[in-house]
Design an enzyme around this catalytic site. Structure first.
Site, PDB file in Angstrom:
ATOM      1  N   HIS A   1       0.853  -1.185   0.000  1.00 44.97           N
ATOM      2  CA  HIS A   1       0.000   0.000   0.000  1.00 44.97           C
ATOM      3  C   HIS A   1       0.886   1.231   0.000  1.00 44.97           C
ATOM      4  O   HIS A   1       1.937   1.232   0.639  1.00 44.97           O
ATOM      5  CB  HIS A   1      -0.907   0.005   1.245  1.00 44.97           C
ATOM      6  CG  HIS A   1      -2.080   0.912   1.115  1.00 44.97           C
ATOM      7  ND1 HIS A   1      -1.995   2.253   1.373  1.00 44.97           N
ATOM      8  CD2 HIS A   1      -3.350   0.669   0.723  1.00 44.97           C
ATOM      9  CE1 HIS A   1      -3.180   2.798   1.153  1.00 44.97           C
ATOM     10  NE2 HIS A   1      -4.013   1.868   0.747  1.00 44.97           N
TER      11      HIS A   1
ATOM     12  N   ASP B   1      -7.789  -5.645   0.430  1.00 43.22           N
ATOM     13  CA  ASP B   1      -8.229  -6.576  -0.602  1.00 43.22           C
ATOM     14  C   ASP B   1      -7.745  -7.998  -0.386  1.00 43.22           C
ATOM     15  O   ASP B   1      -8.154  -8.908  -1.112  1.00 43.22           O
ATOM     16  CB  ASP B   1      -7.754  -6.079  -1.975  1.00 43.22           C
ATOM     17  CG  ASP B   1      -8.561  -4.885  -2.420  1.00 43.22           C
ATOM     18  OD1 ASP B   1      -9.752  -4.833  -2.063  1.00 43.22           O
ATOM     19  OD2 ASP B   1      -8.009  -4.015  -3.103  1.00 43.22           O
TER      20      ASP B   1
HETATM   21  N1  ACO Z   1       4.251  -7.566  -4.020  1.00 43.82           N
HETATM   22  C1  ACO Z   1       5.586  -7.562  -4.036  1.00 43.82           C
HETATM   23  N2  ACO Z   1       6.343  -6.448  -3.928  1.00 43.82           N
HETATM   24  C2  ACO Z   1       5.678  -5.292  -3.783  1.00 43.82           C
HETATM   25  C3  ACO Z   1       4.291  -5.229  -3.740  1.00 43.82           C
HETATM   26  C4  ACO Z   1       3.562  -6.427  -3.871  1.00 43.82           C
HETATM   27  N3  ACO Z   1       2.222  -6.420  -3.855  1.00 43.82           N
HETATM   28  N4  ACO Z   1       3.896  -3.951  -3.594  1.00 43.82           N
HETATM   29  C5  ACO Z   1       5.023  -3.234  -3.554  1.00 43.82           C
HETATM   30  N5  ACO Z   1       6.114  -4.051  -3.669  1.00 43.82           N
HETATM   31  C6  ACO Z   1       7.509  -3.635  -3.693  1.00 43.82           C
HETATM   32  C7  ACO Z   1       7.884  -3.065  -5.059  1.00 43.82           C
HETATM   33  O1  ACO Z   1       8.366  -4.059  -5.937  1.00 43.82           O
HETATM   34  C8  ACO Z   1       8.943  -2.063  -4.692  1.00 43.82           C
HETATM   35  O2  ACO Z   1      10.133  -2.751  -4.436  1.00 43.82           O
HETATM   36  P1  ACO Z   1      11.574  -2.044  -4.677  1.00 43.82           P
HETATM   37  O3  ACO Z   1      11.656  -0.952  -3.657  1.00 43.82           O
HETATM   38  O4  ACO Z   1      12.548  -3.145  -4.462  1.00 43.82           O
HETATM   39  O5  ACO Z   1      11.539  -1.531  -6.082  1.00 43.82           O
HETATM   40  C9  ACO Z   1       8.442  -1.497  -3.360  1.00 43.82           C
HETATM   41  O6  ACO Z   1       7.633  -2.541  -2.795  1.00 43.82           O
HETATM   42  C10 ACO Z   1       7.604  -0.257  -3.523  1.00 43.82           C
HETATM   43  O7  ACO Z   1       6.574  -0.574  -4.456  1.00 43.82           O
HETATM   44  P2  ACO Z   1       5.741   0.474  -5.286  1.00 43.82           P
HETATM   45  O8  ACO Z   1       5.038  -0.226  -6.412  1.00 43.82           O
HETATM   46  O9  ACO Z   1       6.626   1.633  -5.639  1.00 43.82           O
HETATM   47  O10 ACO Z   1       4.719   0.925  -4.208  1.00 43.82           O
HETATM   48  P3  ACO Z   1       3.493   1.827  -4.491  1.00 43.82           P
HETATM   49  O11 ACO Z   1       3.249   2.585  -3.264  1.00 43.82           O
HETATM   50  O12 ACO Z   1       3.631   2.582  -5.758  1.00 43.82           O
HETATM   51  O13 ACO Z   1       2.337   0.756  -4.790  1.00 43.82           O
HETATM   52  C11 ACO Z   1       0.514  -0.612  -4.640  1.00 43.82           C
HETATM   53  C12 ACO Z   1       1.306   0.482  -3.948  1.00 43.82           C
HETATM   54  C13 ACO Z   1       0.103  -0.177  -6.066  1.00 43.82           C
HETATM   55  C14 ACO Z   1      -0.776  -0.869  -3.852  1.00 43.82           C
HETATM   56  C15 ACO Z   1       1.366  -1.880  -4.709  1.00 43.82           C
HETATM   57  O14 ACO Z   1       1.735  -2.283  -3.405  1.00 43.82           O
HETATM   58  C16 ACO Z   1       0.684  -3.011  -5.430  1.00 43.82           C
HETATM   59  O15 ACO Z   1       0.715  -3.072  -6.670  1.00 43.82           O
HETATM   60  N6  ACO Z   1       0.042  -3.971  -4.669  1.00 43.82           N
HETATM   61  C17 ACO Z   1      -0.674  -5.061  -5.283  1.00 43.82           C
HETATM   62  C18 ACO Z   1      -2.052  -4.596  -5.780  1.00 43.82           C
HETATM   63  C19 ACO Z   1      -3.012  -4.318  -4.624  1.00 43.82           C
HETATM   64  O16 ACO Z   1      -3.137  -5.124  -3.699  1.00 43.82           O
HETATM   65  N7  ACO Z   1      -3.709  -3.182  -4.708  1.00 43.82           N
HETATM   66  C20 ACO Z   1      -4.710  -2.788  -3.709  1.00 43.82           C
HETATM   67  C21 ACO Z   1      -4.255  -1.601  -2.955  1.00 43.82           C
HETATM   68  S1  ACO Z   1      -5.413  -1.190  -1.692  1.00 43.82           S
HETATM   69  C22 ACO Z   1      -6.678  -0.501  -2.519  1.00 43.82           C
HETATM   70  O17 ACO Z   1      -6.546   0.079  -3.540  1.00 43.82           O
HETATM   71  C23 ACO Z   1      -7.976  -0.630  -1.948  1.00 43.82           C
END
Ligand code: ACO
Length: 382
Positions: free
Chosen positions: A264, A318
């Site tokens: 998140h 989720d």
């Molecule tokens: N699985 C594995 N690694 C992850 C995940 C994940 N779900 N989410 C983030 N990371 C890692 C990234 O690879 C990144 O790693 P790095 O620093 O080595 O490059 C780091 O964590 C930061 O990730 P970002 O994508 O930059 O984080 P951001 O804040 O942009 O993304 C998001 C947040 C979009 C929710 C992301 O965590 C994600 O895609 N999660 C899966 C989809 C999901 O569950 N969405 C629901 C969100 S809640 C809602 O909307 C109600």
């Protein structure tokens, strides 16, 4: 022109509005609606009361709640031609697309052409809250070739929605679970769909267009669509014993592989809503009758905590919502529309807030193109 140094991809940490609707502390897993913790509301309140709280700013009196409830019940039915429209939608279309189109169409059947009339704004507020369950259920039923049922004014919001979806009343326990899920999804500060609602609202577009924009933003797999993806992922894994090899294979193929339902932008600990949903799931399933998807989710959470926990990546709302919805018989592709039914309360609260002292959103860009390019006539081009 904005300097590159000022640019924050995804507007991360950039305040986009002043808001008093909800408070989130992602380091402590605190989420409050108008100052009241979401866990308390999920246990004690109703979706109707929470909607009033979010939109009006404080808990309703008994009379206010009774009147509001009556206003919602009066606005559940939809125009017969909107039902015709829904019947004509492709049966294999996604329910979020059907919802998007239906919300915009609601604005044609129940016009609110200007946002300058508080009475019309309130009518649209009640209609959007009350009619979204009707249109979601209408598409869910009509795509299976079933009759679109009339809403029941004798049932509460959650009970009526369940009735519209399944043609029968829920048990008190299921009604309570659905109501709690709606409360947990009703609001969450400045997320992508709420921002979309505020941007559209800031142009003084109608409330129906405003909510349609938010529905579109919510539909993506990185936002509301993640609950569907999370359940599909548990099914793909196939059981708790497969979690480790499944994740190893995914991470070998793509070291940046995103596990659905975890991570998140704001939370660096487990999302408070995921904790409540997990409690609901535990309550629903006796240990002996836990669905495989839930057992898989528990093991995936455990394995992911070891790998991603140090980065502050834990289950979000989720991760467990799909398991709960699926256990009460809701089709997977209707999970995100239910999220939209709930979040409409938060979107509308932000829309009302945006209209006070409104200023149209018009951010800057960091220009990366070229300038002064000569137009080459088509005949001179290869
Ligand atoms: N699985 C594995 N690694 C992850 C995940 C994940 N779900 N989410 C983030 N990371 C890692 C990234 O690879 C990144 O790693 P790095 O620093 O080595 O490059 C780091 O964590 C930061 O990730 P970002 O994508 O930059 O984080 P951001 O804040 O942009 O993304 C998001 C947040 C979009 C929710 C992301 O965590 C994600 O895609 N999660 C899966 C989809 C999901 O569950 N969405 C629901 C969100 S809640 C809602 O909307 C109600």
């Amino acid at each position: 022109m904005t300097a590159d140094a000022d640019y924050k991809p995804g507007l991360e940490d950039v305040p986009a509005a002043k808001s008093a609707v909800s408070f989130l502390d992602g380091k402590k897993a605190v989420l409050e609606y108008r100052g009241i913790p979401v866990e308390v509301l999920a246990r004690e309140s109703s979706f109707e009361e929470v909607s009033w709280l979010l939109i009006k700013g404080s808990l309703p009196t008994q009379k206010e709640l009774a009147d509001f409830d009556a206003e919602l019940r009066q606005r559940r039915a939809i125009h017969y031609r909107l039902k015709d429209l829904i019947r004509c939608m492709p049966a294999d279309g996604h329910p979020m697309d059907a919802l998007h189109a239906s919300v915009a169409a609601l604005g044609m059947f129940y016009p609110c052409p200007t946002v300058a009339d508080p009475a019309k704004n309130w009518d649209a507020t009640c209609r959007l809250l009350a009619a979204l369950p009707t249109v979601v259920a209408a598409f869910a039923r009509s795509r299976r070739g079933e009759e679109i049922p009339e809403p029941r004014a004798d049932l509460d919001h959650a009970g009526n929605f369940y009735y519209l979806l399944f043609g029968k009343e829920p048990t008190p326990a299921v009604r309570r679970v659905l109501d709690a899920c709606l409360i947990l999804h009703a609001e969450h500060t400045m997320n992508a769909s709420t921002f979309a609602a505020r941007v559209t609202g800031s142009t003084l577009a109608t409330p129906y267009q405003t909510i349609a924009s938010a529905v579109g933003a919510l539909s993506g797999p990185l936002h509301g669509g993640a609950n569907e993806e999370a359940l599909r992922q548990f099914d793909e894994i196939g059981g708790p014993g497969n979690v480790k090899p499944w994740l190893d294979a995914k991470r070998t193929a793509d070291p940046k592989y995103k596990v659905m339902g975890i991570g998140h932008r704001v939370y660096k600990v487990k999302d408070a809503r995921a904790t409540v949903l997990q409690e609901i799931a535990e309550h629903m399933f006796a240990e002996s009758s836990r669905p495989k998807a839930y057992e898989t989710a528990l093991e995936l959470e455990r394995v992911c905590a070891g790998i991603y926990g140090p980065k502050g990546i834990y289950p979000n709302v989720d991760f467990y919502s799909g398991v709960v919805y699926s256990a009460i018989g809701i089709p997977t592709d209707v999970f995100t529309p239910i999220f939209a039914i709930a979040r409409t309360a938060g979107w509308l609260a932000h829309w009302h807030e945006q209209l006070v002292g409104n200023r149209i959103f018009r951010p800057e860009q960091v220009f990366t193109g070229t300038t002064d390019v000569r137009y080459v006539p088509l005949a001179e081009r290869p």
